[in-house]
Design an enzyme around this catalytic site. Structure first.
Site, PDB file in Angstrom:
ATOM      1  N   LYS A  71       0.842  -1.201   0.000  1.00 36.41           N
ATOM      2  CA  LYS A  71       0.000   0.000   0.000  1.00 36.41           C
ATOM      3  C   LYS A  71       0.879   1.254   0.000  1.00 36.41           C
ATOM      4  O   LYS A  71       0.600   2.235  -0.688  1.00 36.41           O
ATOM      5  CB  LYS A  71      -0.957  -0.014   1.196  1.00 36.41           C
ATOM      6  CG  LYS A  71      -2.098  -1.010   0.978  1.00 36.41           C
ATOM      7  CD  LYS A  71      -2.892  -1.343   2.227  1.00 36.41           C
ATOM      8  CE  LYS A  71      -3.865  -2.488   1.897  1.00 36.41           C
ATOM      9  NZ  LYS A  71      -4.592  -3.002   3.052  1.00 36.41           N
ATOM     10  N   ASP A  82     -11.483   2.224   3.152  1.00 36.42           N
ATOM     11  CA  ASP A  82     -11.809   0.807   2.980  1.00 36.42           C
ATOM     12  C   ASP A  82     -13.325   0.616   2.810  1.00 36.42           C
ATOM     13  O   ASP A  82     -13.770  -0.457   2.434  1.00 36.42           O
ATOM     14  CB  ASP A  82     -11.370   0.002   4.229  1.00 36.42           C
ATOM     15  CG  ASP A  82      -9.996  -0.642   4.062  1.00 36.42           C
ATOM     16  OD1 ASP A  82      -9.574  -0.840   2.903  1.00 36.42           O
ATOM     17  OD2 ASP A  82      -9.350  -0.929   5.088  1.00 36.42           O
ATOM     18  N   GLN A 137      -5.015  -1.998   9.243  1.00 40.42           N
ATOM     19  CA  GLN A 137      -4.851  -3.317   8.628  1.00 40.42           C
ATOM     20  C   GLN A 137      -5.463  -4.409   9.517  1.00 40.42           C
ATOM     21  O   GLN A 137      -5.114  -4.512  10.687  1.00 40.42           O
ATOM     22  CB  GLN A 137      -3.355  -3.572   8.394  1.00 40.42           C
ATOM     23  CG  GLN A 137      -3.055  -4.797   7.576  1.00 40.42           C
ATOM     24  CD  GLN A 137      -3.562  -4.709   6.138  1.00 40.42           C
ATOM     25  OE1 GLN A 137      -3.401  -3.699   5.466  1.00 40.42           O
ATOM     26  NE2 GLN A 137      -4.222  -5.757   5.675  1.00 40.42           N
TER      27      GLN A 137
END
Ligand code: NAP
Length: 287
Positions: free
Chosen positions: A52, A119, A96
């Site tokens: 990322k 997200d 995460q």
């Protein structure tokens, strides 16, 4: 023989578009910024976080990594999120997953400002997806739609079958296909007659998490087959939920693993972060 939909190519195009838009924003004094939080030292999470960060550098974003020890308390993690919610240079925040067991994932997702929730896991963003009025889409299903569009496949009126009902893939996937007027069936571990249902699919999306689960006898001739799976075969080699060798001769289009849905997920994360930066800087309307 099926046409291969290349996630490598499509994701490169998405990233090129994001890079170009980022350049334009920078000329207006805006640099999109993504903060990635990682708690503990899970090796798979480490790889994802590194990828990322690399993607951010590639498209010209600012990226900040917050590495916290495995014993971080809930309060410490929520404090950091609050700080990042208020930090102007940061437009997107992601934590995460999975988190160490003592931390409450739901509370963490809820703590991220919906405007920075790139997200698209926050209940408010999930609700917006349900009613078809959204800014951010969860990255993997959004990536699948991008692949479908790249091949000019019309979802309208098609029988779409999604195997898997997780909150991050199966459910939003079904919703996106529905928004494009597909007739959608969601299958899961309790589904009866799975084979027959799958064989009715014009578009079959596999998000099961079981290596080579979808066999030739589950696929109608000419179907579009999208493989979300990221599994390991008996030799430990990366493979998908679809038995590619069996299914490819039958399908009209198919996505490979690796090189299919996988690269799309990070590309869509970049797209979401760009969108967040535009909204937070008033370049786009937050209606
Ligand atoms: P998950 O949360 O484990 O969900 C799996 C789903 O498959 C569940 O809904 C489960 O049903 C269903 N299922 C399991 N066994 C089944 C069976 N025998 N018949 C029918 N349905 C069955 O997994 P996920 O997070 O959605 O991920 C799915 C796959 O996608 C994994 O391989 C994962 O690694 C991959 N993935 C890839 C990306 C990417 O970037 N490419 C991103 C995310 C996930 P129940 O609900 O009844 O248990």
């Amino acid at each position: 023989m099926a046409k291969i939909i290349s996630g490598k190519e499509v994701s490169a195009q998405v990233r090129a578009d994001v890079r170009a838009e980022c350049e334009t924003l920078k000329q207006q004094g805006i640099t999109p910024g993504l903060a990635v939080i990682i708690v503990g030292d899970d090796p798979a999470s480490r790889v994802y976080v590194n990828n990322k960060k690399k993607a951010c550098a590639d498209v010209g974003f600012l990226s900040e990594e917050y590495t916290l020890p495995a014993q971080t308390t809930q309060e410490e993690l929520l404090d950091l999120i609050e700080k990042l919610n208020n930090k102007k240079e940061i437009n997107g925040i992601l934590c995460q997953l999975p988190l160490p067991k003592h931390l409450d994932e739901k509370a963490v997702i809820n703590a991220i400002s919906p405007l920075k929730d790139v997200d698209a896991f926050h209940p408010s963003n999930v609700g917006r997806i349900m009613i078809g009025d959204y800014h951010f889409l969860p990255c993997t299903p959004a990536g699948v739609m991008e692949l479908i569009h790249s091949a000019d496949i019309d979802v309208n009126g098609k029988n779409c079958v999604v195997i898997g009902r997780s909150n991050i893939v199966g459910k939003p996937m079904a919703m996106l296909l529905l928004h494009e007027n597909g007739t959608v069936t969601i299958c899961h571990s309790r589904t009866k007659n799975l084979k027959e249902i799958c064989r009715s699919a014009d578009i079959l999306v596999a998000a099961v998490g079981k290596p080579k689960f979808v066999k030739a006898d589950m696929v109608k001739e000419g179907a579009v087959v999208i493989d979300v799976g990221m599994d390991r075969d008996e030799n430990g080699k990366l493979c998908g939920d679809v038995d590619f060798n069996e299914v490819e001769p039958l399908a009209s289009y198919i996505t490979p693993v690796p090189g299919g849905v996988g690269p799309m997920t990070i590309a869509m994360l970049m797209k979401n972060t760009l969108m967040a930066a535009k909204i937070q800087n008033g370049v786009l309307n937050n209606a």
